[in-house]
Design an enzyme around this catalytic site. Structure first.
Site, short mmCIF file in Angstrom:
data_model
loop_
_atom_site.label_atom_id
_atom_site.label_comp_id
_atom_site.label_asym_id
_atom_site.label_seq_id
_atom_site.Cartn_x
_atom_site.Cartn_y
_atom_site.Cartn_z
CB THR A 81 -0.96 0.01 1.21
OG1 THR A 81 -1.94 1.03 1.04
CG2 THR A 81 -0.21 0.27 2.51
CB ALA A 121 4.51 0.36 -3.85
CB VAL A 181 1.49 0.94 -7.56
CG1 VAL A 181 2.52 0.35 -8.51
CG2 VAL A 181 0.11 1.00 -8.21
CG ASP A 182 0.34 5.09 -2.68
OD1 ASP A 182 -0.36 4.57 -1.80
OD2 ASP A 182 0.71 6.26 -2.66
N GLY A 183 -1.88 2.36 -2.73
CA GLY A 183 -3.33 2.36 -2.68
C GLY A 183 -3.93 3.75 -2.77
#
Length: 384
Positions: free
Chosen positions: A196, A198, A220-222
């Site tokens: 979460t 990234a 990748v980032d949530g």
């Protein structure tokens, strides 16, 4: 014989379910804590959870009370996902491993390792963070003294953490409910936090695999899709009748949503542009993240317009630029119907104190364990 066995199995499951439901207090609201992503320090969320836990202990008179004692589910994205996981990680006895102060101290002291900067490119001008350094710190944090590596099932309260899966081009939500259903949806907690967090412009995508190796995603980032995970948490509770049988609508919810302030880049609009007038990749990510959070806040502001005290959003109003104490002294911001924002007379600290009064009045969370943990009968899979 097969029909008799099926009937007996159904009867057993029905009785277990009735016993479980009998413990639920239908008059008490289900309490949700949601923590935004954004940035690397989580200063707004950190200040808020410290004040939240202090007020819970002050108003209950219990110096050992934890935030997880008074919430039924915790959700978080990015740095908020790390804080959320720390708050509900089970020490093996059903109690959380970290207090709010421990969690904030961990993020503060390990920040340079969680977000270890290294420069890439021909002239070493491109800033990226070291994924290996973050992984090492997180894996250590979510390992018990006996050596057990915690998974999504090893939480003292339901946990919800989103990321974005590049393989399916869709959001992927890690949940304790999914982990309880099948090992194919159970993931190690440190990997969930890594996934979460990234952020595309700063970290490489992170490949995460379930404990049985059957489910994987390239995360990748949530924050790209759920920087403010409050709506995801509300939806999860409304549709998860197994864990939240008494919830029929937003009238049955009590929600505390903690923002993390506008990103550093977005706080200075002129800095979003390069010299040639183009937006940098990191600036686009900042815009998306901030926009997602505001949109969710507007949606929930509309949903709770008839019972505003049931939804409290803590966010920096942008009028001051100080530390934790200044943020708590700032006047709160409330989203009215149709996206109108208004500055309140109450400070953020006072709003948290008022919310805690309602938490304490409703008593400690007493959600019973899921029926599937009391029985060998597997409930029908209804998704995560």
């Amino acid at each position: 014989m097969e029909m008799d066995l099926s009937k007996v199995t159904l009867d057993i499951f029905t009785k277990l379910e009735q016993k479980w439901l009998s413990h639920c207090d239908s008059s008490r609201k289900t309490r949700i804590l949601s923590i935004d992503g954004g940035g690397t320090t989580g200063i707004v969320a950190a200040a808020s959870i410290l004040h939240l836990e202090h007020q819970i202990r002050l108003q209950t008179g219990d110096p050992h009370a934890h935030i997880s004692d008074f919430f039924d589910i915790v959700a978080g994205t990015g740095i908020g996902g790390i804080l959320a996981a720390l708050l509900v990680a089970d020490d093996g006895s059903g109690r959380p491993m970290f207090t709010a102060r421990d969690a904030v101290k961990f993020v503060a002291e390990k920040n340079s390792e969680l977000f270890e900067i290294r420069y890439t490119g021909v002239f070493r001008r491109n800033k990226r963070y070291s994924g290996k350094s973050m992984e090492r710190v997180l894996e250590t944090a979510f390992r018990r003294e006996d050596g057990k590596v915690l998974t999504m099932k090893d939480t003292c309260k339901p946990l919800l953490v989103p990321c974005y899966d590049l393989k399916t081009s869709a959001p992927f939500v890690f949940s304790r409910a999914g982990a309880s259903e099948s090992p194919s949806f159970d993931f190690e907690l440190w990997k969930v936090c890594r996934a979460t967090s990234a952020t595309p412009s700063l970290f490489k995508p992170f490949s995460v695999v379930s404990v049985d190796g059957k489910t994987s995603c390239s995360a990748v980032d949530g924050g790209l899709v759920m920087n403010n995970p409050t709506a995801a948490a509300v939806t999860h509770v409304l549709h998860n009748k197994r864990d939240f049988p008494s919830v029929n609508g937003v009238d049955d919810l009590l929600v505390l949503s903690l923002g993390n302030g506008p990103s550093t880049m977005s706080s200075s609009p002129g800095r979003k542009l390069r010299r040639n007038g183009d937006y940098s990749t990191s600036s686009v990510v900042d815009i998306v993240v901030d926009g997602v959070s505001d949109t969710v806040d507007q949606m929930l502001g509309n949903a709770f317009c008839w019972n505003r005290t049931d939804y409290v959003r803590i966010q920096a109003n942008g009028l001051t630029s100080g530390g934790a104490e200044e943020l708590l002294k700032e006047r709160g911001v409330e989203t009215a119907p149709f996206g109108v924002k208004r500055i309140l007379t109450e400070s953020n600290g006072e709003r948290i104190e008022g919310f805690v009064q309602r938490l304490v009045a409703s008593g400690k969370s007493s959600l019973p364990p899921s029926p599937c943990k009391e029985s060998a009968v597997n409930p029908l899979a209804d998704g995560r």
